[in-house]
Design an enzyme around this catalytic site. Sequence first.
Site, PDB file in Angstrom:
ATOM      1  N   LYS A   1      -9.304  -4.003  -6.320  1.00  0.00           N
ATOM      2  CA  LYS A   1      -9.884  -2.716  -6.707  1.00  0.00           C
ATOM      3  C   LYS A   1      -8.803  -1.676  -6.958  1.00  0.00           C
ATOM      4  CE  LYS A   1     -11.961  -3.188  -2.652  1.00  0.00           C
ATOM      5  NZ  LYS A   1     -12.934  -3.555  -1.616  1.00  0.00           N
TER       6      LYS A   1
ATOM      7  N   LYS B   1      -2.848 -10.242  -7.789  1.00  0.00           N
ATOM      8  CA  LYS B   1      -4.164 -10.478  -7.191  1.00  0.00           C
ATOM      9  C   LYS B   1      -5.197  -9.516  -7.770  1.00  0.00           C
ATOM     10  CE  LYS B   1      -5.448  -8.443  -3.189  1.00  0.00           C
ATOM     11  NZ  LYS B   1      -6.509  -8.208  -2.211  1.00  0.00           N
TER      12      LYS B   1
ATOM     13  N   LYS C   1       0.836  -1.208   0.000  1.00  0.00           N
ATOM     14  CA  LYS C   1       0.000   0.000   0.000  1.00  0.00           C
ATOM     15  C   LYS C   1       0.867   1.253   0.000  1.00  0.00           C
ATOM     16  CE  LYS C   1      -4.323  -1.642   0.372  1.00  0.00           C
ATOM     17  NZ  LYS C   1      -5.547  -1.960   1.030  1.00  0.00           N
TER      18      LYS C   1
HETATM   19  P1  ADP Z   1      -9.127  -5.280  -2.518  1.00  0.00           P
HETATM   20  O1  ADP Z   1      -7.764  -5.866  -2.587  1.00  0.00           O
HETATM   21  O2  ADP Z   1      -9.844  -5.362  -3.812  1.00  0.00           O
HETATM   22  O3  ADP Z   1      -9.091  -3.875  -1.944  1.00  0.00           O
HETATM   23  P2  ADP Z   1     -10.071  -6.039   0.081  1.00  0.00           P
HETATM   24  O4  ADP Z   1      -8.706  -5.796   0.608  1.00  0.00           O
HETATM   25  O5  ADP Z   1     -11.148  -5.073   0.472  1.00  0.00           O
HETATM   26  O6  ADP Z   1      -9.985  -6.147  -1.509  1.00  0.00           O
HETATM   27  O7  ADP Z   1     -10.516  -7.503   0.480  1.00  0.00           O
HETATM   28  C1  ADP Z   1     -11.661  -7.908   1.186  1.00  0.00           C
HETATM   29  C2  ADP Z   1     -11.640  -9.409   1.366  1.00  0.00           C
HETATM   30  O8  ADP Z   1     -11.591 -10.062   0.110  1.00  0.00           O
HETATM   31  C3  ADP Z   1     -10.418  -9.909   2.142  1.00  0.00           C
HETATM   32  O9  ADP Z   1     -10.787 -11.023   2.941  1.00  0.00           O
HETATM   33  C4  ADP Z   1      -9.471 -10.329   1.054  1.00  0.00           C
HETATM   34  O10 ADP Z   1      -8.563 -11.318   1.484  1.00  0.00           O
HETATM   35  C5  ADP Z   1     -10.436 -10.889   0.014  1.00  0.00           C
HETATM   36  N1  ADP Z   1      -9.884 -10.719  -1.339  1.00  0.00           N
HETATM   37  C6  ADP Z   1      -9.602  -9.545  -1.956  1.00  0.00           C
HETATM   38  N2  ADP Z   1      -9.120  -9.731  -3.185  1.00  0.00           N
HETATM   39  C7  ADP Z   1      -9.104 -11.084  -3.376  1.00  0.00           C
HETATM   40  C8  ADP Z   1      -8.709 -11.927  -4.473  1.00  0.00           C
HETATM   41  N3  ADP Z   1      -8.260 -11.410  -5.611  1.00  0.00           N
HETATM   42  N4  ADP Z   1      -8.820 -13.250  -4.316  1.00  0.00           N
HETATM   43  C9  ADP Z   1      -9.286 -13.781  -3.159  1.00  0.00           C
HETATM   44  N5  ADP Z   1      -9.671 -13.055  -2.103  1.00  0.00           N
HETATM   45  C10 ADP Z   1      -9.586 -11.718  -2.186  1.00  0.00           C
END
Ligand code: ADP
Length: 328
Positions: free
Chosen positions: A200, A197, A116
């Site tokens: 967003k 991964k 981040k």
């Molecule tokens: P982002 O990375 O899109 O900001 P978040 O950090 O808000 O997503 O993640 C919310 C939940 O979704 C967490 O439990 C995270 O581990 C899971 N998560 C986010 N992206 C993925 C992904 N690409 N594959 C599997 N789980 C994910």
Amino acid sequence: MSSKPIIVSGIQPTGNLHVGNYLGAVKNWVELQNSDKYEMYIFIADLHSLAGNMTAKERHEQIIRTSAELIASGIDPDKTTLFVQSHVAEHTELAWIFNTVTPISELERMTQFKDKSQQQLKNINTGLFTYPILQAADILLYGGQMVPVGQDQIQHVELTRDIAKKFNKKYSKYFPETKHLLTKIPKVMSLLEPEKKMSKSLGEGHVIELADEPNVIEKKLKKAVTASGGGEGAPGVENLLLLLKQFSSGDSYKDFEKAEKAGTIRYGDLKSEVGNAVAEYFAEFREKRNELMMNHDELAEILIAGADKANPVASKTMEEVRKLVGIR
Ligand code: ADP
Ligand code: TRP
């Protein structure tokens, strides 16, 4: 008090839910909830999101949108305590106490902090650094024994366990040793950079949002990276096959898997099959989400009722913790 094992998880209100969030976390939350075997707390981590770059207006809207999307995905506020983190003041109080038992070196190891910081070079604030301490407070305030999350959050749950151990050693054995709970799909990859991964924070074209209309899904998939150099096992193709397997109601993924092995796969066909499957799987979700979004008052009431359930639990924990550390 219920004797069921306690599950706690949260999500930041930083954007619409995408299929990575869904397969990595939210789908599992709904299944765990519907098993009736657990006491569930799911919250919107609005305080965590302050460490990011959203404007106040965006954050305010996104809190409502995230709650609508969680309910449309199957989170039932009658079965799960669904609330907004900042509606329970004790999260920050417990986080402060945990600050004082957490070595700086532990925080410096956190990969999410490193990632981040790279993403927001002009805003490497202290909250970004102490973020996992607040997360530990979120979990331990409710005595969370299990935390269902995607792979990227394992390190934070491990730190939660270390913080509990440090607190228990310094004061009194009080907090449980929390474990993470992964799904079978802990990591969905980005459409445009399938070695990363799906997130967003990478941008619009990288993710399929649950709320995306069929034509938007189709457009995004058209641009998805497949096997640029050719060859079996390319991450982009594997990712599309995984999405097809998860979201199609039939067995068509088997034919595509076979074709991939045989080298006869047609990526255009795969993409349109994935697009149709995803669009159909989330058709009901989209309808429900839009209905909920037309009634902000009802959503606000649900969130207030959730906080009313969470508050007494949090307040009891804090009363006990204050005594244990000698400030009451
Ligand atoms: P982002 O990375 O899109 O900001 P978040 O950090 O808000 O997503 O993640 C919310 C939940 O979704 C967490 O439990 C995270 O581990 C899971 N998560 C986010 N992206 C993925 C992904 N690409 N594959 C599997 N789980 C994910
Ligand atoms: N850090 C989590 C994420 O980025 C969100 C979160 C905040 C969380 N507090 C939590 C997840 C407590 C599980 C438990 O996705």
